[in-house]
Write an enzyme that holds these catalytic residues in place. Sequence first.
Site, PDB file in Angstrom:
ATOM      1  CG  ASP A 237      -2.242   1.231   1.122  1.00  0.00           C
ATOM      2  OD1 ASP A 237      -2.125   1.711   0.033  1.00  0.00           O
ATOM      3  OD2 ASP A 237      -3.030   0.783   1.720  1.00  0.00           O
TER       4      ASP A 237
HETATM    5  C1  BGC Z   1      -4.958   3.386   0.064  1.00  0.00           C
HETATM    6  C2  BGC Z   1      -4.942   2.537  -1.308  1.00  0.00           C
HETATM    7  C3  BGC Z   1      -4.789   3.320  -2.231  1.00  0.00           C
HETATM    8  C4  BGC Z   1      -3.120   4.104  -2.270  1.00  0.00           C
HETATM    9  C5  BGC Z   1      -2.907   4.781  -3.419  1.00  0.00           C
HETATM   10  C6  BGC Z   1      -3.481   4.078   0.116  1.00  0.00           C
HETATM   11  O1  BGC Z   1      -3.652   5.188   1.133  1.00  0.00           O
HETATM   12  O2  BGC Z   1      -5.116   2.519   1.233  1.00  0.00           O
HETATM   13  O3  BGC Z   1      -6.244   1.936  -1.009  1.00  0.00           O
HETATM   14  O4  BGC Z   1      -4.922   2.516  -3.498  1.00  0.00           O
HETATM   15  O5  BGC Z   1      -3.526   4.786  -1.238  1.00  0.00           O
HETATM   16  O6  BGC Z   1      -3.869   5.841  -3.490  1.00  0.00           O
END
Ligand code: BGC
Length: 746
Positions: A237
């Site tokens: 993530d």
């Molecule tokens: C989120 C993800 C997301 C990523 C990119 C993170 O903070 O938890 O779901 O895909 O950011 O934006």
Amino acid sequence: MTAAPRRADGNPVRVGELSLDQRISLLSGGSFWGTRSIPEHGVPSVTLTDGPHGVRHQRQGEDNLGIFDSEPATCFPPAVAVGSSWNRDVARRMGQAIAEEAKALGVGVVLGPGVNIKRTPLNGRNFEYFSEDPYLTGVLAAEQAAAQESAGVGASVKHFALNNQETERMRISADVDERTMREIYLPAFERVVTTAKPATIMCSYNAINGIPAAENTWLLTDLLRREWGYEGVVVSDWGAVQDRVTSLRAGLDLEMPGGRDSSPELAAAVADGRLEQSVIDASASRVLELSAYHGATGSPVDHDRQHALSRTLALECPVLLKNDGSTLPLRAGQRIAVIGELAENPRYQGGGSSRIVPTHLDIPVERIRHGATDLGMTVEYAAGYSLEASHDAATLANDAVETARRADVAVVFAGLRESDESEGFDRTTLTLPDDQIALIRSVAAAAPRTAVVLFNGGIVSLEEWHDDVDAILEAWLLGQGGGAAIADLLLGVVSPSGRLAETIPLRLEDTPSYLTHPGEQGHTRYGEGVMVGYRYYTAVDHPVRYPFGHGLSYSRFTASDITVERSADDDTALTVEVLITNAGGRAASHVVQLYVSTAAGPVRRPRRELKGFVKIALTAGETRRVRLPLERRSFAYWDSTHDSWVVAPGEYRIEIAENADRVIQSTTITLVGDALPTRLTIDSTVQEWIEHPIYGQMLFPTQEGAEPSDLTMIASMPLRQFLNFPGVPLSPRDIDHILAADPVSG
Ligand code: BGC
């Protein structure tokens, strides 16, 4: 997907052709949304963008997160709505449509679907997840991911794993036993990984039993790769990596986003022997394979067609919770009062990384006016409340009540505000804003009939006003076509066919994780175990406002004639058949729900569990025979003493139910189950030794005149301790001899 990068001679680029620095460079992003390219070898950068219910693509150079600034794209129904559709086609068509838009923008991977289980209704991000049930979640998410993949665009099933709250999401430890993980929190990931084979899987921020997901070898390697056979890329993530060397060794291939360059750290670790080069090579070749997702191209997107699709999909999702006196659908000639700012300024998606800039937005009150005119209805609108703080709240409310008084039916649009729920924080209450509750009650007192339409990503409590109103349509967040879909449902063009994918409790305090969410001192303890959502309420017979699976229709359906067909060579491979009749006066869709219920086995089982479903469309009076398959896993529990899925011998009820509380057809079968070797050891209990067919009588012959209570007292004592008691004519050495001569198994 296009082919992986190729050399001039046409052969794919292999990791062995790259220098160590080049290999290492592939393991972290080159930009906020892209992997690193290696132009000299023709390795392109692959763009990953957010999903999951649309393509959130940001032009190069714009603000990092781009949450408010991405290129317009179709905003399809978020997962909360898709979950309530109980319709595989909705998930599949959405996956295909998202892939089309991604290809037109040169996007290789769309980050979704999100399959975390709704452990608590307070999770601020529940709108991005499907259900409290792992089977429903897994089936729908796998459809979406497979459709995206077969159109050539990578999926990224997320957030792996146990990311069930937003509070402290970046450092909380989810403390969970293995059976609970296997039965509740992992099956949806497992289904997506094994059936849709997504290009990537995104690890979560949180820790699991103290070990960050990004550094969790058990999760990312033992389970994901060795057990499930996953061959794609594990991506972090955004910002989840803390220790790059440890995370790579644990199985995290690609660190995102680009920015902090961890290459020197990795190079140093290889140089000083802390990291084997084979680990770098394995991850680098997976990222190299991901290049196949670069540059998929598609035809230009027809945005009108995509918008029409967003309406069609949205129609399947709202749940008609209550409809006393057939208040809905609205009828020709009626005077309708549409009340509530949300009818004019709808919520249709949640806040955070999944926020799409829509290409178009259907406004509910406009769509109702449009459809109502053709049906000879009149429509008056009053805002009733303001979503922002307002000085004229009393005037707004009074005007709305007067409007309601002049109507035959008032339709109040209520729901949560943008600021009430989002990625990044959890809610603390289930209630609607006070001004909306007051408005619903005063409108209901003034209008002859009142229906409420709800816009919310997480469930809301209905208790303060439920009995005041005649009908409730839970519309969730429906994406950009939701306004038109709601109009069609209210006006009866289509019958509602959504079903609850999560229980609506009577009180927040009733929810099974109430005492342990959001945790304390860095840990959230999943003390309710497998008893999540309806598994808990049904197991303890606790009343709820509306059970999982509930949803009304404008028609009426009956089920009859349940039969089970068993296969000759595997008694867990079954086909359940049932006759479903549309006994109401109009065409409608209906969800057939199949549950399995058993008390078999050494572990406490939920009262019933969803193991099959299908949505079918029937014309008035039509009857159809529906076939639903069951398989070994439908009956199995996770046995932590044997580290495996086990089918316990015993009786299983096969139930067709209207919802988790109401079974309408059932039949019972007996399964032979798995014969588990029970190895006796000196630490087995007296009871376990007694139960053994040979050694039971040998060591514990039945005594004349002995009271059963004598045995009850010692039954749970491990033999080792029992032997310490005076008068026991055996020693540990005797037991060692018995076990050595014949390792006893029963
Ligand atoms: C989120 C993800 C997301 C990523 C990119 C993170 O903070 O938890 O779901 O895909 O950011 O934006």
